[in-house]
Scaffold this active site. Structure first.
Site, mmCIF file in Angstrom:
data_model
loop_
_atom_site.group_PDB
_atom_site.id
_atom_site.type_symbol
_atom_site.label_atom_id
_atom_site.label_comp_id
_atom_site.label_asym_id
_atom_site.label_seq_id
_atom_site.Cartn_x
_atom_site.Cartn_y
_atom_site.Cartn_z
ATOM 1 N N ARG A 145 0.842 -1.187 0.000
ATOM 2 C CA ARG A 145 0.000 0.000 0.000
ATOM 3 C C ARG A 145 0.886 1.249 0.000
ATOM 4 O O ARG A 145 1.737 1.416 0.872
ATOM 5 C CB ARG A 145 -0.881 -0.003 1.252
ATOM 6 N N THR A 167 -0.811 7.663 -0.980
ATOM 7 C CA THR A 167 -2.132 7.566 -1.635
ATOM 8 C C THR A 167 -2.999 6.472 -1.005
ATOM 9 O O THR A 167 -4.201 6.419 -1.227
ATOM 10 C CB THR A 167 -1.962 7.217 -3.127
ATOM 11 N N ASP A 199 -2.870 -9.624 12.626
ATOM 12 C CA ASP A 199 -2.195 -9.555 11.326
ATOM 13 C C ASP A 199 -1.877 -10.977 10.854
ATOM 14 O O ASP A 199 -1.039 -11.668 11.447
ATOM 15 C CB ASP A 199 -0.911 -8.729 11.448
ATOM 16 N N ASP A 220 1.878 -11.694 9.972
ATOM 17 C CA ASP A 220 2.746 -11.783 11.161
ATOM 18 C C ASP A 220 2.493 -13.084 11.918
ATOM 19 O O ASP A 220 3.423 -13.730 12.402
ATOM 20 C CB ASP A 220 2.494 -10.596 12.094
#
Ligand code: URA
Length: 209
Positions: A104, A108, A200, A203
């Site tokens: 990402r 933006t 996550d 992770d």
């Protein structure tokens, strides 16, 4: 209209509870994701076409069915999607595996593609795109676009846990993509985590933080 399939099989739901549990360590988490991916693959392949063949049993000749040989591709979205690949391959070992890497952009917030490697015959294959979490839907939408831009015509999206926001975004952007989910959770929090979710996924799969 896209179909949303929530797999409420008791084994999937049981294993998902331990996947969610903060006390579940990396090794067990990885094994459970692998097992759930196998169970989901069993459900997602329910409609694979069959053809009739003749088989000689010890008793007589009989007509029976085998898979008609549809070409399949599995595409994990890096990195957490990798955790679901082996579980699916246990049931469909002849499937080819592509990879799509996205990150990402911090400014933006748009997903940027940094790696794509797909089987050469993309337009002849049906794809199962996998990512354990469908959160905002940004990565899934970009990955579907990536597959379509290279010729893919039939794509299913498979995840463990989805947020309603992600399901809406993906179905709005790609109404031809059916979505296969083990659990539909409540919402996203302000950081984009699924609530209650599992934290996550990358992770927890890879033991990073
Ligand atoms: N990605 C994750 O790994 N977890 C979430 O809750 C949302 C996105």
């Amino acid at each position: 209209m896209p179909k949303i399939h929530v797999f409420d099989h008791p084994l999937i739901q049981h294993k998902l509870t331990y996947i969610r549990d903060i006390e579940t360590g990396t090794k067990e988490f990885r094994e459970l994701v692998d097992e759930v991916a196998t169970l989901m693959a069993y459900e997602i392949t329910r409609e694979l076409p069959l053809k009739e063949v003749e088989v000689q049993t010890p008793v007589c000749k009989a007509k029976s069915s085998v898979l008609a040989g549809k070409k399949l591709g599995i595409v994990p979205i890096l990195r957490a999607g990798i955790g679901m690949v082996d579980g699916i391959l246990k049931l469909i070992p002849a499937a080819k595996v592509g990879h799509i890497g996205l990150y990402r952009d911090p400014e933006t917030l748009q997903p940027i593609e940094y790696y794509v490697k797909l089987p050469s015959d993309v337009s002849e294959r049906d794809f199962i795109l996998v990512d354990p979490m469908l959160a905002t839907g940004g990565s899934a939408i970009a990955a579907v676009e990536s597959l379509k831009s290279r010729g893919a015509k039939n794509i299913k999206f498979m995840c463990l846990i989805a947020a309603p926001e992600g399901v809406k975004a993906l179905t709005d952007a790609h109404p031809d993509v059916d979505i296969y989910i083990a659990a539909m959770d409540e919402k996203l929090d302000e950081k984009g985590y699924i609530v209650p979710g599992l934290g996550d996924a990358g992770d927890r799969l890879f033991g990073t933080k």
